[in-house]
Design a protein around this motif. Structure first.
Motif, mmCIF file in Angstrom:
data_model
loop_
_atom_site.group_PDB
_atom_site.id
_atom_site.type_symbol
_atom_site.label_atom_id
_atom_site.label_comp_id
_atom_site.label_asym_id
_atom_site.label_seq_id
_atom_site.Cartn_x
_atom_site.Cartn_y
_atom_site.Cartn_z
ATOM 1 N N LYS A 75 26.187 -13.105 12.535
ATOM 2 C CA LYS A 75 26.330 -14.425 12.928
ATOM 3 C C LYS A 75 25.218 -15.265 12.035
ATOM 4 O O LYS A 75 25.006 -16.730 12.754
ATOM 5 C CB LYS A 75 26.194 -14.315 14.721
ATOM 6 N N ILE A 76 23.444 -14.713 11.894
ATOM 7 C CA ILE A 76 22.843 -15.412 11.785
ATOM 8 C C ILE A 76 23.192 -16.561 10.422
ATOM 9 O O ILE A 76 22.498 -17.210 10.815
ATOM 10 C CB ILE A 76 21.302 -14.651 11.430
ATOM 11 N N VAL A 77 24.133 -16.101 9.632
ATOM 12 C CA VAL A 77 24.733 -17.034 8.679
ATOM 13 C C VAL A 77 24.746 -17.967 9.155
ATOM 14 O O VAL A 77 24.491 -19.194 8.560
ATOM 15 C CB VAL A 77 25.820 -16.131 8.166
ATOM 16 N N ARG A 78 25.495 -17.924 10.450
ATOM 17 C CA ARG A 78 26.549 -19.100 10.937
ATOM 18 C C ARG A 78 24.758 -19.966 12.281
ATOM 19 O O ARG A 78 24.632 -21.541 12.385
ATOM 20 C CB ARG A 78 27.191 -19.643 11.638
ATOM 21 N N LEU A 79 24.537 -19.611 12.148
ATOM 22 C CA LEU A 79 23.208 -20.330 13.610
ATOM 23 C C LEU A 79 22.660 -21.125 12.443
ATOM 24 O O LEU A 79 21.667 -22.150 13.177
ATOM 25 C CB LEU A 79 22.587 -18.991 14.222
ATOM 26 N N ALA A 80 22.030 -20.167 11.903
ATOM 27 C CA ALA A 80 20.305 -20.460 11.308
ATOM 28 C C ALA A 80 20.619 -21.682 10.447
ATOM 29 O O ALA A 80 21.966 -22.569 9.876
ATOM 30 C CB ALA A 80 20.038 -19.495 9.788
ATOM 31 N N ARG A 81 20.173 -22.546 10.446
ATOM 32 C CA ARG A 81 19.573 -23.434 9.684
ATOM 33 C C ARG A 81 18.686 -24.338 8.184
ATOM 34 O O ARG A 81 18.030 -25.141 8.139
ATOM 35 C CB ARG A 81 19.716 -25.011 10.216
ATOM 36 N N ASP A 134 18.075 -21.575 4.470
ATOM 37 C CA ASP A 134 18.662 -20.381 3.609
ATOM 38 C C ASP A 134 18.807 -18.953 4.325
ATOM 39 O O ASP A 134 17.749 -18.334 4.638
ATOM 40 C CB ASP A 134 18.180 -20.038 2.294
ATOM 41 N N VAL A 135 19.673 -18.880 4.216
ATOM 42 C CA VAL A 135 20.005 -17.144 5.069
ATOM 43 C C VAL A 135 20.254 -16.240 3.741
ATOM 44 O O VAL A 135 20.976 -16.360 2.544
ATOM 45 C CB VAL A 135 21.407 -17.342 6.047
ATOM 46 N N ALA A 178 24.091 -11.697 -0.480
ATOM 47 C CA ALA A 178 24.649 -12.301 -1.519
ATOM 48 C C ALA A 178 23.931 -13.985 0.179
ATOM 49 O O ALA A 178 23.553 -13.168 0.800
ATOM 50 C CB ALA A 178 26.226 -12.976 0.050
ATOM 51 N N HIS A 179 23.482 -14.569 -0.574
ATOM 52 C CA HIS A 179 23.157 -16.129 -0.717
ATOM 53 C C HIS A 179 23.638 -16.885 0.294
ATOM 54 O O HIS A 179 24.923 -16.907 -0.213
ATOM 55 C CB HIS A 179 21.539 -16.598 -1.365
ATOM 56 N N PHE A 180 23.405 -17.707 1.203
ATOM 57 C CA PHE A 180 23.634 -18.901 2.007
ATOM 58 C C PHE A 180 22.594 -20.148 2.420
ATOM 59 O O PHE A 180 21.595 -19.894 2.787
ATOM 60 C CB PHE A 180 24.238 -18.198 2.698
ATOM 61 N N SER A 181 22.838 -20.884 1.636
ATOM 62 C CA SER A 181 22.762 -22.186 2.377
ATOM 63 C C SER A 181 23.312 -23.010 3.494
ATOM 64 O O SER A 181 24.396 -23.251 3.987
ATOM 65 C CB SER A 181 22.267 -23.175 0.866
ATOM 66 N N PHE A 204 33.053 -12.252 3.608
ATOM 67 C CA PHE A 204 32.048 -11.621 3.326
ATOM 68 C C PHE A 204 32.226 -10.436 2.591
ATOM 69 O O PHE A 204 31.740 -9.552 1.739
ATOM 70 C CB PHE A 204 30.779 -11.553 3.543
ATOM 71 N N GLU A 205 32.646 -9.328 3.555
ATOM 72 C CA GLU A 205 32.705 -7.893 3.040
ATOM 73 C C GLU A 205 33.606 -7.467 1.763
ATOM 74 O O GLU A 205 33.718 -6.411 1.266
ATOM 75 C CB GLU A 205 33.712 -7.270 4.690
ATOM 76 N N ARG A 206 35.044 -8.571 2.206
ATOM 77 C CA ARG A 206 35.974 -7.860 0.827
ATOM 78 C C ARG A 206 35.395 -7.950 -0.326
ATOM 79 O O ARG A 206 36.343 -8.067 -1.346
ATOM 80 C CB ARG A 206 37.288 -9.266 1.787
ATOM 81 N N GLU A 207 34.898 -9.829 -0.317
ATOM 82 C CA GLU A 207 34.588 -10.163 -1.685
ATOM 83 C C GLU A 207 33.104 -10.028 -3.015
ATOM 84 O O GLU A 207 33.146 -10.350 -3.631
ATOM 85 C CB GLU A 207 35.305 -12.016 -1.534
ATOM 86 N N VAL A 208 32.320 -9.776 -1.193
ATOM 87 C CA VAL A 208 30.888 -9.417 -1.985
ATOM 88 C C VAL A 208 31.167 -8.153 -2.223
ATOM 89 O O VAL A 208 31.705 -6.657 -2.280
ATOM 90 C CB VAL A 208 30.155 -10.111 -1.237
ATOM 91 N N VAL A 209 30.359 -8.146 -3.988
ATOM 92 C CA VAL A 209 31.047 -6.873 -4.437
ATOM 93 C C VAL A 209 29.721 -5.873 -4.236
ATOM 94 O O VAL A 209 28.302 -6.613 -3.909
ATOM 95 C CB VAL A 209 30.623 -7.142 -5.705
#
Length: 583
Positions: free
Chosen positions: A480-486, A488-489, A516-519, A530-535
């Protein structure tokens, strides 16, 4: 107000001391678990089940079908043509995997147990109107009671134990009795003087060379000696959890995250928390932030002046570091270069199986238990974690130690796990109420220095690691840090559990990770996607994380001196220091 009125007001306005002592006495018998919380859960379930006669009839019908199914299976077994099982164990249940369980009468015993287990699962879930938390508590409690009665736990009903007894002429039972007496003696004595067995901290464990450069009422700060001619200019400060000894991150040569970072040219500092006792009862989360993170940052800045710091937090230490980083972001404090969170939750709406022990009744009861002693003891913490994995940590151990008469050889991670710590009353109360129970950080209600902070206040890049089989910080909760942070994660999901997934050195077999990297501008990516698509990448996550740190660091420079004597941080003891040795 008269004296009588004042006394009455005092008694009704807050907990009465003798009530708290009474609760603490009960807690010693229940391992810190609230009997009221359990009663409320079962009352909720039974009351709603009583008001659903259709559901009752369905359960009776299901029970009769299972009884007929077991009777038919029994007939086939007697005729010698069982043809497999009539019910398969759950995927993580290996109690009945041995072929001996397929022989009569053990086949009937374990199949009957599994059918009963399945019936009770249906009976305790899905009852209309039951509070979801109460449903989980009832289901968990019934599962624990059923596990006690498992045929695998008793000599006459366990074919593997009977076979071993016949082979050993009963000597396994004699060894098991000796093991039981030894364990009982250690329990009555308050634990082993050397819980790590043949392993010694500072000799076999926590051996990376370093010096203690600071000590206060809550922690020692270790600076590790450089292993390369040049180092990255930005130092690394590691804040471990204080529900464990820090050296899980400096376990043994080639199994040490600290050693790995030092060998990659990083200047590493480690917080080593004091093992608190009753004198530290009033140390709260604010004290851990002030005397832990803030004091450590000042020391690191003195040793490496002008350099920003890579902050690294593990488990509860990561939660504390998140709070500090949020306050620093809010106040435009630019001392951090990055934030790495290892198996760390920031949103506690789905805290995993530990949620079973978190509600108002349980927290209030546990506060009284801690109030009487001044801390949460190692026995209460160990008991809760053991219950969550009772098959692995209680019953399989019971069979192996006391029925088979075996003792497993101590290994490094097991030795560390046995070296338990305590938690101060005030801190653990703050943590349970503000974060677990009320989720104040995510809700924007967590105050630091009189003003609220949130995860969105963090303004440095974040690396977040979760582990796939983590029952303490479930990976979807960590995600959930991916959604909460403002900011780059970078999110990594590693194979393994809460500890073994972090201590995942290069060369460790059967390890892999997804990265994976998220902005902040990226569209939301659900955990399932994420679990399904990230190699998945084979191997350890350590090199990928170290590269992430290196990319955020400057050109190599000469290593800093050990400590900063002129600023009051002169080295005064060799690592691992004194606090880690406190029992």
């Amino acid at each position: 107000m008269t004296r009588l009125e004042h006394a009455f007001e005092e008694n009704v306005a807050g907990p009465v001391p003798w009530d708290r002592l009474f609760h603490a006495g009960i807690g010693r018998l229940t391992g810190g678990l609230s009997p009221t919380a359990l009663q409320l859960a079962f009352f909720d379930w039974t009351a709603h089940l009583a008001l659903n006669p259709g559901r009752q009839l369905a359960l009776v019908e299901k029970g009769m079908r299972k009884a007929m199914r077991l009777a038919a299976y029994s007939g086939h077994c007697l005729a010698g043509d069982a043809g497999g099982r009539c019910i398969e164990p759950l995927a993580n249940d290996d109690r009945f995997e041995d072929p001996a369980w397929q022989q009569w009468p053990f086949s009937l015993l374990h199949q009957g147990f599994l059918l009963q287990q399945q019936w009770w699962h249906v009976a305790t879930t899905g009852v209309p109107g039951v509070d979801p938390h109460h449903e989980e508590v009832v289901n968990f409690s019934v599962r624990q009671m059923l596990d006690i009665a498992s045929p695998s736990n008793f000599l006459p009903t366990n074919p593997e134990v009977l076979h071993r007894t016949a082979e050993d002429g009963g000597w396994n039972l004699l060894r098991g009795a000796s093991n039981w007496l030894e364990d009982a003696q250690q329990t009555l004595a308050g634990g082993d003087e050397h819980p790590t067995g043949a392993f010694r901290v500072g000799e076999d464990l926590a051996t990376t060379p370093g010096r203690v450069i600071h000590r206060n009422a809550l922690m020692e700060l270790i600076q590790y000696e450089p292993a390369t001619g040049a180092v990255h200019p930005e130092p690394v400060l590691i804040v471990p959890a204080w529900i464990m000894k820090y050296y899980i991150l400096d376990l043994r040569p080639r199994r040490s995250l600290v050693e790995y970072l030092v060998n990659q040219g990083h200047t590493v500092f480690m917080v080593s928390w004091k093992n608190p006792d009753a004198r530290d009862r009033e140390m709260g989360m604010a004290d851990y932030r002030r005397l832990g993170v803030e004091a450590a940052l000042r020391a690191v800045n003195a040793v490496c002046p002008g350099q920003r710091v890579h902050g690294v937090g593990y488990c509860l230490g990561g939660t504390l570091l998140t709070l500090a980083a949020a306050a620093m972001g809010r106040d435009r404090d630019e001392r951090l270069a990055s934030l790495s969170l290892l198996a760390t939750q920031t949103d506690f709406t789905e805290p995993g199986e530990l949620e079973l022990f978190i509600d108002e009744s349980q927290v209030s009861f546990l506060e009284d238990v801690m109030w009487a002693r001044g801390y949460l003891g190692r026995d209460e913490m160990a008991g809760a974690f053991h219950l969550l994995r009772s098959q692995d940590l209680i019953w399989s151990r019971h069979i192996r130690h006391y029925l088979m008469g075996e003792r497993e050889a101590m290994f490094d991670l097991m030795a560390w796990n046995a070296d338990a710590t305590r938690l101060p009353y005030r801190m653990h109360s703050d943590y349970l109420r503000d974060l677990f129970l009320h989720n104040d950080l995510v809700e924007g209600r967590y105050d630091i220095d009189g003003r609220p902070v949130s995860v969105g206040d963090i303004d440095v890049p974040i690396f977040s690691l979760a582990t796939r089989r983590d029952h303490i910080a479930p990976w979807r909760s960590v995600y959930k840090i991916v959604r909460l942070a403002r900011t780059d994660v970078t999110f990594a999901l590693s194979a393994g559990g809460h500890n073994a997934g972090v201590v995942s050195e290069p060369g460790h077999p059967r390890r892999e990770y997804q990265l994976a990297h998220f902005s902040p501008d990226d569209p939301t990516c659900p955990a399932e996607r994420f679990e399904r698509e990230v190699v998945a990448e084979p191997g350890s996550w350590w090199p990928a994380w170290q590269q992430w740190l290196a990319d955020l660091s400057g050109e190599p420079v000469d290593p800093p001196a050990m400590g900063a004597p002129g600023a009051g941080y002169a080295p005064f003891a060799d690592a691992p220091g004194e606090y880690v040795l406190m029992r």
